[in-house]
Design an enzyme around this catalytic site. Sequence first.
Site, PDB file in Angstrom:
ATOM      1  N   VAL A  74       1.004  -1.266  -0.039  1.00  0.00           N
ATOM      2  CA  VAL A  74      -0.056  -0.102  -0.092  1.00  0.00           C
ATOM      3  C   VAL A  74       0.947   1.237  -0.064  1.00  0.00           C
ATOM      4  O   VAL A  74       1.813   1.235   0.830  1.00  0.00           O
ATOM      5  CB  VAL A  74      -0.985   0.114   1.250  1.00  0.00           C
ATOM      6  CG1 VAL A  74      -1.860   1.276   1.153  1.00  0.00           C
ATOM      7  CG2 VAL A  74      -1.886  -1.279   1.131  1.00  0.00           C
ATOM      8  N   CYS A  75       0.661   2.235  -1.140  1.00  0.00           N
ATOM      9  CA  CYS A  75       1.694   3.238  -1.090  1.00  0.00           C
ATOM     10  C   CYS A  75       2.985   3.151  -0.990  1.00  0.00           C
ATOM     11  O   CYS A  75       3.380   2.238  -1.788  1.00  0.00           O
ATOM     12  CB  CYS A  75       1.037   4.586   0.160  1.00  0.00           C
ATOM     13  SG  CYS A  75       1.702   5.974  -0.109  1.00  0.00           S
ATOM     14  N   SER A  76       3.886   3.769  -0.148  1.00  0.00           N
ATOM     15  CA  SER A  76       5.301   3.699  -0.293  1.00  0.00           C
ATOM     16  C   SER A  76       5.517   2.315   0.253  1.00  0.00           C
ATOM     17  O   SER A  76       6.899   1.914   0.236  1.00  0.00           O
ATOM     18  CB  SER A  76       5.896   4.768   0.837  1.00  0.00           C
ATOM     19  OG  SER A  76       5.373   4.530   2.010  1.00  0.00           O
ATOM     20  N   GLY A  77       4.818   1.213   0.681  1.00  0.00           N
ATOM     21  CA  GLY A  77       5.095  -0.015   0.840  1.00  0.00           C
ATOM     22  C   GLY A  77       5.742  -0.842  -0.310  1.00  0.00           C
ATOM     23  O   GLY A  77       6.666  -1.869  -0.190  1.00  0.00           O
TER      24      GLY A  77
ATOM     25  N   THR B 246       2.485   3.188  -7.002  1.00  0.00           N
ATOM     26  CA  THR B 246       2.593   3.742  -5.731  1.00  0.00           C
ATOM     27  C   THR B 246       1.968   5.147  -5.863  1.00  0.00           C
ATOM     28  O   THR B 246       1.451   5.441  -6.695  1.00  0.00           O
ATOM     29  CB  THR B 246       4.152   3.907  -5.229  1.00  0.00           C
ATOM     30  OG1 THR B 246       4.088   4.118  -3.682  1.00  0.00           O
ATOM     31  CG2 THR B 246       4.959   4.842  -6.034  1.00  0.00           C
TER      32      THR B 246
END
Length: 324
Positions: free
Chosen positions: A106-109, A126
């Site tokens: 999720v996102c910056s993961g 991202t």
Amino acid sequence: MLKNVAVLLLDEVHPFELGVLCEVFGLDRSEEGLPVHDFAVVSAEGPQLRTHAGFTITTSHGPERLEEADLIAVPAGSHFADREYSEEVLEPLRRAVARGARVMSVCSGAYVLGAAGLLDGRRCTTHWRHADTLARRFPAAEVVPDVLYVDEGQVITSAGTAAGIDAALHLVRGEYGPAVANAVARRMVVPPHRDGGQAQYIARPLPRNRCDTVGGTLAWMERHLDREMTVEQLAAQAHMSPRTFARRFQQETGTTPYRWLLRQRVLLAQHLLETSDDTVDVIAGRTGFGTAAALRHQFVRSLGTTPNRYRRTFRGPAGMPEVA
């Protein structure tokens, strides 16, 4: 089947993105006949972790819990783009994919998956603010910046914040069917599927720096977006030959006059849809598209959604005019 889900936490995790994963995969909805997962929150950096919001999270599960997961999800966190990750974090992700399990960010993961080498040769996404950095750090990945999520089979990546909901519901839909995904979405009071992609949320006016010779023409074009324009007319405005003007324009803006003009017209249409009561027909005239059909066509191509849906998203239903 998706039975066992683990969320991999790192220091300074973002609580909202963690909460999304807990809500979709960790909540017991068995009384409604919905699937229940063996769910765990896992830390590879000690039993207590700080969150981005300033409080701490304690978990009794270490990285060994990842070995039995059918899905390992990695929520966003602060400074993930700049961090180095230990093999204790990365190796379980590699092993998971090698044994046929799935991983999701999720996102910056996505930076964690990239550091594990799992984005190499794959399409991924991202948050739009991180897309350029992700592409530079992992040049073997194909970063798609304007979508809500990318499903590459075993590797699923999603854009910022709420796009994690979209990706998680997509995974549930593929695993259990649309009826289950719709029921989960209904419990969460969110749409089971959102139209369009990240493009409609990206604030990205085109750069105006280094426009030494065509800067005056750019300003004139912005003031007259409702007019028909040709390269010949613009070249005359800039006191150049059409060939010289086209070359200078490309050099100084990084794009062609047509594409620059099209982007500016779409940006103006977005602004008018958000702030005015004009119908789509009127906006089409004010932005130089001419007809509502032409505006709708270019809007969908650029942003992945229609003018009407865009207006509903960014303005809401209250007080909206009738639109074409």
